[in-house]
Scaffold this active site. Structure first.
Site, PDB file in Angstrom:
ATOM      1  N   THR A  80       0.856  -1.184   0.000  1.00 44.33           N
ATOM      2  CA  THR A  80       0.000   0.000   0.000  1.00 44.33           C
ATOM      3  C   THR A  80       0.893   1.234   0.000  1.00 44.33           C
ATOM      4  O   THR A  80       1.913   1.269   0.686  1.00 44.33           O
ATOM      5  CB  THR A  80      -0.898   0.010   1.253  1.00 44.33           C
ATOM      6  OG1 THR A  80      -1.673  -1.187   1.268  1.00 44.33           O
ATOM      7  CG2 THR A  80      -1.823   1.218   1.252  1.00 44.33           C
ATOM      8  N   ASP A  84       7.860  -6.352 -15.631  1.00 44.11           N
ATOM      9  CA  ASP A  84       6.444  -6.024 -15.457  1.00 44.11           C
ATOM     10  C   ASP A  84       6.150  -4.626 -15.998  1.00 44.11           C
ATOM     11  O   ASP A  84       5.602  -3.769 -15.302  1.00 44.11           O
ATOM     12  CB  ASP A  84       6.061  -6.126 -13.975  1.00 44.11           C
ATOM     13  CG  ASP A  84       4.550  -6.226 -13.792  1.00 44.11           C
ATOM     14  OD1 ASP A  84       3.860  -6.667 -14.733  1.00 44.11           O
ATOM     15  OD2 ASP A  84       4.065  -5.866 -12.707  1.00 44.11           O
TER      16      ASP A  84
END
Length: 772
Positions: free
Chosen positions: A447, A562
């Protein structure tokens, strides 16, 4: 002459008239002394004689029981010790009844008489032994049961209480053809039992058979009957055919004579003397002695074996308070309070109460002690908490890969700039204790919070998702720290610092305020129209330059693994910043490819990498090609909301190029009536990046150079003109590619088809998202 007559004679001699006593000769005195001695001996402990035995076998013999002449109170208490069979066996009186135990405190004796039996064969009765027992000072205890065993048995006994009329009782045991014999049950089938009346001193057992066992001689040739102490016999089916016990234990109650306590006290041979008293609770016949309260032992004797004082203090069998002193006294104890206290010292009494001066001293002592103890406990608590915090931080440091990170940094010889190590207090203050309102994104590995440091710098703080990290997650976290620490490029997000000494590791980045590229081309309504082609081309160029730097210019080549719009951040000037290196790999210089577990996000995965597990720098090229297509079309790389033919954007884009329908797939927010040459060039570059074989794709350095050229060309001729100077290239893309083009094979498209993609979706692959 009886002992009582001796007593009377002595009293008569003592009460002679005084005139006559003067004439008593020396002989008379000797006779008087002898008679008195005999009288005293008659009432003394019979076991004082040298020939009295104290035990026989495993049974202790205590008065009034005795073995030997003059050792017992009456003939009923005679114990015959038989040594003929080797081990001495005690018998009741002169019978064959074995004594198992005797108790003076409970006034009980356990004996084992022979079991009565009645046996038959085909000719009739062959053997019968039916018992009679006559007692005087003893009674059959009501704790016994009368039990009979057999399948054709009529058992009874006749008893008597003193001079009362006879008592008859018994039971019948049979085994019918349909009867069920149950182990442990004496309910009348194979075994029966009846309670024993209280107080009998005579019994006569008799056994009989209704049918002389003629119908079941093979099964049950004998009947058995006996008294047994309750709980000492458990019936078994095998007892019917062959009962193995020759004797069974039974209890007898006993008392002394037939007189009550009050009647016996006036007699010379009264046994309750010394520290014993007559038991007034016993209702007779006869009387029983018991030790006085505070004493224990044999109440029927007055020697060392008699009732002796119980030292309650030594046995801790007292109720003195813990601060009172216990003092033993004959038959009891006292509790003495210590100095400064008064009372009886007993818990159930007044206890020990402190005097007034003592109360003041105690209060002062307790207060001072409490203050010292509180200070000590507080100091100890702070020391332990500090130690605990240090150990906890060390634990989290190791858990979050601190040692591994140190080893890698030392292995790289410290060539990179060191990131700052923050304290947890600094990061809590920066994020308002990690308030939920400060969250600006969530990704697969954590987060992200917006924070403001003490120097007013705005940062993004990434908090790892899971506290119980696996070894792979720790490796990815450390990977990101290592990679970002050694990268210094304006289009790569900058790592400012980290913190590892909490349950979850924290990374501190420069804050990129304008969200992700995905927000601008997919998610945010109203932004796409302002997101012009020149901005998109510049973002693509800057992203390509960052990836080219990772592949070619970093000290150790880095494959991002990614690349996607979610991991491309934009600042307030739309400058691209490549982020999220959790899945990245450092590639040794001497290796071209690296075997790894397939990892990435569906829609961006290199199909060659997916099939071979061989990671190369061309894998990033493929993913970047998908990003280029997203910039051109404004569509997501993978969407199940679209028709099946359009779900995989890369496949659909290449098919549209082949069919000459490029204009139809371009983003409508670009508001194009025709296709500028820059878009045609970028589309052709995207097609080359998306080729199935990695060897046929350009390198990121080539991609970056080509995009730089396209961007420079567009800037030179800005503003755009409606017609493209490269008519041949535009016509080629609009009319479609021929079957001889590089990305086809034998007339069919060789890239991953939609059916291939469906099979790809079955792989378990972790999607990587930056969350920033």
């Amino acid at each position: 002459m009886t002992k009582s007559s001796w007593h009377v004679d002595i009293r008569a001699l003592i009460t002679l008239p005084q005139a006559k006593t003067a004439k008593i000769t020396t002989m008379h005195l000797k006779i008087l002394i002898a008679i008195a001695t005999i009288a005293v001996l008659g009432s003394a402990n019979a076991q004082d004689y040298p020939n009295c035995r104290s035990s026989c076998g495993n049974v202790n013999i205590t008065f009034p029981f005795g073995s030997g002449k003059g050792c017992y109170h009456s003939s009923d208490f005679l114990v015959t010790c038989n040594k003929s069979s080797g081990e001495p066996i005690p018998y009741f009186r002169e019978s064959n009844i074995v004594i198992s135990n005797m108790s003076t405190s409970k006034s009980e004796m356990q004996i084992s008489p022979i079991v009565s039996h009645d046996c038959y064969n085909e000719s009739g009765r062959v053997e019968s032994d039916q018992r009679i027992l006559t007692l005087r000072d003893f009674r059959i205890s009501s704790k016994n049961k009368f039990v009979a065993i057999g399948c054709d048995t009529n058992a009874r006994f006749r008893g008597r209480r003193g001079n009362d009329s006879d008592i008859f009782t018994g039971c019948i045991s049979s085994c019918g053809r349909n009867s069920t014999i149950t182990n442990g049950s004496c309910s009348g089938v194979g075994c029966c039992e009846v309670a024993v009346p209280e107080g009998m001193n005579v019994y006569d057992i008799s056994l009989g058979s209704f049918n002389n066992h003629e119908n079941i001689t093979d099964f049950n040739p004998c009947s058995y009957a006996f008294f047994v102490e309750e709980g000492k016999f458990n019936f078994s089916m095998t007892d019917i055919a062959h009962f193995e016990s020759e004797r069974m234990p039974m209890l007898l109650d006993w008392a002394i004579g037939n007189l009550t306590c009050n009647q016996a006290k006036g007699m010379g041979n009264f046994l309750c003397r010394g520290n014993s008293t007559c038991d007034q609770d016993y209702g007779g016949p006869g009387y029983r002695c018991r030790c006085r309260e505070g004493y224990e032992g044999n109440p029927y004797v007055v020697d060392a074996a008699g009732c002796k004082d119980i030292d309650e203090c030594d046995l801790r069998n007292h109720d003195c308070e813990h601060d009172a002193h216990c003092v033993n006294i004959p038959g009891n104890y006292t509790c003495t309070c210590r100095e400064g206290y008064s009372g009886d010292g007993r818990k159930a009494g007044t206890g020990c109460t402190a005097d007034e001066s003592t109360v003041i001293k105690i209060g002062l002592g307790i207060s001072v002690s409490a203050i010292i103890l509180l200070i000590f406990v507080t100091w100890l608590y702070l020391i332990l908490q500090k130690r605990k915090l240090m150990m906890l931080r060390e634990k989290f440091f190791k858990q979050n890969g601190g040692i591994m990170l140190q080893q890698r940094i030392s292995g790289d010889r410290g060539s990179r700039d060191q990131a700052r190590v923050f304290t947890i207090d600094e990061l809590k203050k920066a994020t308002n204790n990690f308030d939920d309102t400060r969250i600006i994104g969530k990704g697969g590995y954590g987060t992200v919070y917006k924070g403001v440091l003490s120097d007013n710098r705005i940062v993004a703080i990434k908090k790892s998702m899971l506290p119980d990290q696996t070894e792979t997650q720790i490796e990815q976290f450390i990977n990101e720290v290592l990679i970002l620490s050694q990268i210094n490029h304006r289009n790569v997000v900058k790592l400012i610092g980290c913190f590892l000494e909490t349950e979850v590791p924290l990374l501190v980045y420069e804050f990129i305020p304008n969200g992700t590229l995905s927000d601008h081309i997919h998610n945010v309504k109203g932004k796409s129209s302002a997101f012009t082609w020149d901005i998109r081309l510049r973002i693509a160029t800057e992203t390509a330059e960052a990836l080219s730097y990772l592949h070619s210019s970093a000290s150790v080549p880095i494959i991002h693994r990614d690349v996607k719009p979610m991991n491309i951040l934009l600042d307030e000037n739309y400058v691209a910043k490549v982020a999220d290196f959790g899945a990245s790999k450092l590639i040794p210089i001497d290796q071209i490819e690296l075997a790894t577990i397939v990892q990435g996000t569906l829609g961006y995965l290199d199909p060659e990498y997916l099939q071979t597990n061989q990671l190369t720098d061309k894998s990033d090229v493929y993913s970047f090609g998908v990003v280029l297509v997203e910039l051109l079309t404004g569509k997501k790389a993978l969407s199940f909301d679209r028709p099946e033919a359009e779900r995989n954007l890369a496949i659909y884009f290449l098919y549209s190029l082949k069919e000459g329908r490029l204009l139809q797939v371009l983003d409508e927010h670009l508001q194009l009536n025709d296709i500028p040459s820059e878009i045609i060039q970028v589309s052709r570059l995207a097609e080359r990046c998306l080729r199935v074989k990695g060897d046929e794709r350009p390198t990121m350095k080539e991609v970056a150079i080509e995009l730089q050229g396209i961007l420079a060309s567009m800037i030179q001729k800005h503003p755009w003109v409606e017609s493209s100077p490269n008519e041949n290239e535009g016509e080629y893309l609009l009319k479609g590619l021929t079957n001889d083009d590089e990305y086809t094979n034998g007339g069919s498209i060789s890239i991953v088809s939609s059916s291939t993609f469906d099979s790809m979706s079955k792989h378990t692959i972790l999607p990587i998202a930056s969350g920033r």
